[in-house]
Design a protein around this motif. Structure first.
Motif, short mmCIF file in Angstrom:
data_model
loop_
_atom_site.label_atom_id
_atom_site.label_comp_id
_atom_site.label_asym_id
_atom_site.label_seq_id
_atom_site.Cartn_x
_atom_site.Cartn_y
_atom_site.Cartn_z
N ARG A 154 -1.34 6.36 7.96
CA ARG A 154 -1.66 5.63 6.73
C ARG A 154 -2.19 6.56 5.63
NH1 ARG A 154 -4.14 0.29 9.91
NH2 ARG A 154 -2.14 -0.80 10.02
N LEU A 155 -2.98 7.54 6.01
CA LEU A 155 -3.45 8.50 5.01
C LEU A 155 -2.27 9.22 4.36
CD1 LEU A 155 -6.56 9.99 6.83
CD2 LEU A 155 -6.59 8.81 4.62
N THR A 161 -5.57 1.66 4.95
CA THR A 161 -6.35 2.82 5.37
C THR A 161 -7.80 2.40 5.64
OG1 THR A 161 -4.93 4.23 3.99
CG2 THR A 161 -7.02 5.17 4.74
#
Length: 356
Positions: A158-159, A169
């Motif tokens: 997700r980052l 995130t």
């Protein structure tokens, strides 16, 4: 399908009809005859692919309001047999998890992950969601290190795919914090919760329900550190948001009252604690019924308060009811069922001491 006797009901319901919850549930129950699905209706649904999502929403309604997870699983499983994208395995995994069938849940989430890896690759947001779903099950199995590793994979994806300021995130930070908290690593957990809170405040604002959930989680960690006054302040912030965003009769509002009551119980303020938990119970009985897991959590809290007040018979009644619901809805191996057993042991010890 449009001529089916429930079609107009479903159309109105999902368009936001405001008839009573009990009326909607009565209509939904009519789909099932003697515990079996109305096959004629279901057959018409499955011959119309546009109605597949409707069936999933029906399953969701049973899951959320009737607490009849077995029926929700039945509905979703029939749909899955007709169409097998990853999200259907995900739904099945979530439902199995909620009835305590954790191995089956893990199998379903693994199938969803396999599909996502093949369809999207290892760095896609949907793949991250499947890792996160598997982590939830591992967490409920008590496999905290494995759960943390899965949550870390989801966070890393997700980052990279969504960036550090995305709400998904924030969810990953929050999920990792819960595991760290369960491991007793409260300072690390609070740091993660703070990262989730910072993102949600920026992305969603101070009055969003997800922001409220983060305040609630921070409060739990503070309470576990013995910082009960700070925890109560955080619970109050969560309650203020939920009252504004969801109203006074929502189950999440009730959960805030229960959490505040449990914190007051920890302080020894048993009368005040009972008042807050009773507020929670009144809302839950109206919103989700007497056999919902959220209701059981409040019954558990009241049972502990009564036990500490020395009212052993009343405590036993509440504790037994809570444990019965946990066993039925979540199974014998769920952490909440374990807490229910612990409460009954505490009540039994109190009763024995009173008889000496």
């Amino acid at each position: 399908l449009g001529s089916h006797r429930y079609y107009e009901f479903f159309r109105k319901y999902y368009a936001g009809a405001t008839d009573t919850l009990e009326g909607r549930l009565d209509d939904l129950r009519m789909i099932c005859k003697g515990g079996s699905l109305n096959k004629e209706f279901l057959g018409k649904v499955l011959r119309n692919p546009l109605e597949l999502s409707r069936m999933l929403r029906i399953a969701d309604l049973f899951e959320d309001h009737v607490n009849d997870y077995q029926l929700a699983i039945m509905i979703t499983n029939v749909v899955r047999e007709s169409l097998e994208p990853a999200y259907l395995y995900t739904n099945m995994g979530n439902l199995f998890g909620k009835v305590g069938k954790l191995e089956e849940a893990l199998t379903m989430h693994q199938k969803a992950l396999d599909i996502d890896l093949k369809a999207f690759g290892p760095d896609h947001a949907d793949t991250a969601t499947s890792y996160s779903n598997m982590a939830v099950v591992l967490q409920n199995q008590g496999k905290l290190e494995e759960a943390l590793a899965m949550y870390q994979k989801a966070l890393d994806i997700r980052l990279k795919a969504l960036g550090p300021d995305h709400t998904d995130t924030a969810t990953s930070f929050n999920n990792m914090a819960v595991v760290l908290q369960n491991q007793g690593k409260l300072e690390e957990a609070l740091a993660m919760y703070q990262q989730a809170l910072d993102i949600r405040l920026k992305a969603l604002g101070p009055y969003h329900v997800d922001t409220a959930s983060t305040y609630n989680n921070i409060a739990v960690a503070l309470q576990n550190q013995g910082k009960v006054e700070e925890a109560l302040a955080m619970y109050q912030q969560a309650l203020d948001i939920r009252l504004k965003a969801l109203g006074p009769d929502h189950v999440d509002t009730a959960n805030c009252y229960n959490n505040m009551g449990y914190a007051l119980c920890q302080q020894g303020k048993l009368e005040e604690a009972f008042v807050e938990c009773q507020k929670a119970l009144d809302i839950q009985l109206k919103a989700v019924g007497e056999n919902h897991s959220s209701t059981a959590c409040t019954l558990h809290s009241i049972g502990e308060i009564l036990c500490k007040q020395g009212k052993v018979e009343d405590a036993t009644e509440f504790g037994e009811k809570a444990l019965e619901i946990f066993l039925k809805n979540l199974g014998p191996d769920h952490p909440l069922t374990g807490q229910g057993n612990d409460l009954m042991d505490m009540i039994h010890a109190k009763s024995t001491k009173q008889k000496e």
